[in-house]
Design an enzyme around this catalytic site. Structure first.
Site, PDB file in Angstrom:
ATOM      1  N   GLY A 155     -41.745  36.079   0.385  1.00 36.45           N
ATOM      2  CA  GLY A 155     -40.316  36.342   0.302  1.00 36.45           C
ATOM      3  C   GLY A 155     -39.542  35.057   0.470  1.00 36.45           C
ATOM      4  N   ARG A 156     -38.360  35.151   1.075  1.00 39.76           N
ATOM      5  CA  ARG A 156     -37.518  33.969   1.255  1.00 39.76           C
ATOM      6  C   ARG A 156     -38.228  32.896   2.082  1.00 39.76           C
ATOM      7  NH1 ARG A 156     -34.185  38.378   2.355  1.00 39.76           N
ATOM      8  NH2 ARG A 156     -32.373  38.674   0.985  1.00 39.76           N
ATOM      9  N   ILE A 157     -38.784  33.307   3.230  1.00 42.87           N
ATOM     10  CA  ILE A 157     -39.404  32.331   4.126  1.00 42.87           C
ATOM     11  C   ILE A 157     -40.709  31.815   3.538  1.00 42.87           C
ATOM     12  CG2 ILE A 157     -40.395  31.989   6.425  1.00 42.87           C
ATOM     13  CD1 ILE A 157     -38.363  34.090   7.448  1.00 42.87           C
ATOM     14  N   ARG A 177     -47.359  42.007  -2.542  1.00 43.10           N
ATOM     15  CA  ARG A 177     -47.487  43.283  -3.244  1.00 43.10           C
ATOM     16  C   ARG A 177     -47.210  43.146  -4.735  1.00 43.10           C
ATOM     17  NH1 ARG A 177     -43.864  47.353   0.184  1.00 43.10           N
ATOM     18  NH2 ARG A 177     -42.565  45.472   0.194  1.00 43.10           N
ATOM     19  N   ILE A 234     -45.818  33.571  12.110  1.00 40.23           N
ATOM     20  CA  ILE A 234     -44.397  33.466  12.449  1.00 40.23           C
ATOM     21  C   ILE A 234     -43.659  34.733  12.062  1.00 40.23           C
ATOM     22  CG2 ILE A 234     -44.257  30.946  12.286  1.00 40.23           C
ATOM     23  CD1 ILE A 234     -43.015  31.530   9.402  1.00 40.23           C
ATOM     24  N   ALA A 235     -44.405  35.782  11.700  1.00 41.36           N
ATOM     25  CA  ALA A 235     -43.796  36.998  11.160  1.00 41.36           C
ATOM     26  C   ALA A 235     -43.385  37.935  12.297  1.00 41.36           C
ATOM     27  CB  ALA A 235     -44.747  37.676  10.192  1.00 41.36           C
ATOM     28  N   ARG A 236     -44.296  38.751  12.737  1.00 41.12           N
ATOM     29  CA  ARG A 236     -44.080  39.673  13.849  1.00 41.12           C
ATOM     30  C   ARG A 236     -45.395  39.876  14.575  1.00 41.12           C
ATOM     31  NH1 ARG A 236     -39.420  39.002  13.802  1.00 41.12           N
ATOM     32  NH2 ARG A 236     -37.696  40.510  13.694  1.00 41.12           N
ATOM     33  N   GLU A 265     -44.648  41.457  22.878  1.00 40.59           N
ATOM     34  CA  GLU A 265     -43.945  40.339  23.518  1.00 40.59           C
ATOM     35  C   GLU A 265     -42.731  40.845  24.302  1.00 40.59           C
ATOM     36  OE1 GLU A 265     -41.033  38.354  20.256  1.00 40.59           O
ATOM     37  OE2 GLU A 265     -43.147  38.133  19.760  1.00 40.59           O
ATOM     38  N   HIS A 283     -41.403  32.736  20.495  1.00 38.66           N
ATOM     39  CA  HIS A 283     -40.545  33.287  19.434  1.00 38.66           C
ATOM     40  C   HIS A 283     -39.359  32.363  19.152  1.00 38.66           C
ATOM     41  CE1 HIS A 283     -39.679  37.392  17.389  1.00 38.66           C
ATOM     42  NE2 HIS A 283     -39.175  36.404  16.673  1.00 38.66           N
ATOM     43  N   GLY A 285     -38.902  30.740  16.120  1.00 39.62           N
ATOM     44  CA  GLY A 285     -38.808  30.479  14.686  1.00 39.62           C
ATOM     45  C   GLY A 285     -37.420  30.107  14.198  1.00 39.62           C
TER      46      GLY A 285
END
Length: 319
Positions: A155-157, A177, A234-236, A265, A283, A285
């Protein structure tokens, strides 16, 4: 009479000032740790709610807020919000995309470089007074320049991370996907996830968290990676099985990891603290002033638009 707004975390003065023109505000400017019960009590008479990713907006909380009409989260992800329940009540949810893209991509690279080149591990060793001589084989890491970068989610990141890879003359693979519209511009090649795991020298995880991505990377997936590979999340938290990752790092299944997010977390799996070849950050980012002010101000703009009867700038899409 102004609508009543609850803000669950301390926000920047300029954001608070902008919101104060439109709302009667109760704000957690002391940055206290509110329990779920305390949050439920405070939101009971509010029409608007400004939360962050660590707040749990579930059915129980929403049941305590009969007057609630809008929720704005200062984050891109929204897995902390019971979206189905919100929609059942006709309550919109707004998010903060775009403003944190570049800062988060930078953080991915900071973790990648630190993990691959053993920066934190060697610094701790130096600070402990162990450095007595130079040696050819001292803290040998893995090459970044010319290596293969894998991106799970484009995506964007993910795209911003891929753009930075050009400076390192890297081969870029990604799994998504659907094909990324900008893959030619990025010089990236879409592959199946098993190929991505098998061929990446450095794997960065950028997919959203959902039930479908829970423990997407576990013991079996780690076992297919190169023993010289690094993994960056760095996502979740919850996308990576942190306990399985700690075991893989300890066993040498992969060489190193860098984590900015964790399951449950701010609690960490204790096993992560026992291995030296993982870089751990709390966290961070989006943690630049520009990005964090931008996130808070975008959340505020959504709330102000709602209070003014205008279209919401960044709502979560209907489907």
């Amino acid at each position: 009479m102004k609508p009543r707004l609850l803000i669950t975390r301390k926000v920047f003065p300029e954001v608070l000032a902008a919101l104060a023109e439109h709302f009667d505000i109760e704000s957690n400017q002391a940055d206290e740790e509110w329990s779920a019960e305390d949050l439920g009590r405070r939101v009971a008479d509010k029409q608007a709610l400004f939360v962050v990713a660590s707040d749990r907006i579930d059915a129980a909380l929403l049941a305590a807020a009969p007057d609630l009409r809008i929720v704005a989260t200062g984050s891109v992800g929204y897995n902390h919000v019971d979206l189905a329940h919100l929609r059942g009540r006709g309550i919109p949810l707004t998010i903060t995309p775009d403003v944190l893209t570049e800062a988060t991509a930078d953080m991915a690279w900071a973790l990648l470089m630190a993990a691959a080149r053993r920066v934190c591990e060697s610094e701790h060793w130096l600070r402990a007074g162990y450095w007595k001589r130079w040696a050819f084989d001292q803290f040998l890491g893995e090459d970044v320049h010319g290596a293969t970068l894998g991106i799970l989610g484009m995506g964007r990141i993910g795209s911003a991370i891929a753009r930075r890879a050009r400076g390192f003359s890297m081969k870029v693979l990604y799994s998504n996907r659907s094909p990324a519209a900008n893959e030619a511009e990025l010089g990236a090649t879409r592959v199946e996830r098993d190929v991505l795991l098998r061929e990446s020298d450095h794997l960065v995880i950028v997919v959203p968290y959902s039930a479908a991505t829970h423990h997407l990377i576990g013991a079996a997936e780690l076992a297919t990676m190169k023993p010289t590979a690094t993994l960056i999340n760095i996502a979740r938290g919850g996308i990576v099985d942190d306990v399985a990752l700690a075991a893989a790092l300890k066993a040498g299944t992969i060489a190193a990891a860098g984590l900015d997010v964790y399951e449950n977390e701010p609690a960490l799996a204790p096993e992560l603290l026992t291995v030296p070849n993982v870089v751990l950050t709390p966290h961070l980012g989006s943690a630049t002033r520009t990005s964090r002010v931008g996130m808070a101000m975008l959340a505020a703009r959504n709330l102000i638009a709602w209070a003014s009867g205008e279209p919401l700038p960044t709502p979560v899409p209907a489907n």
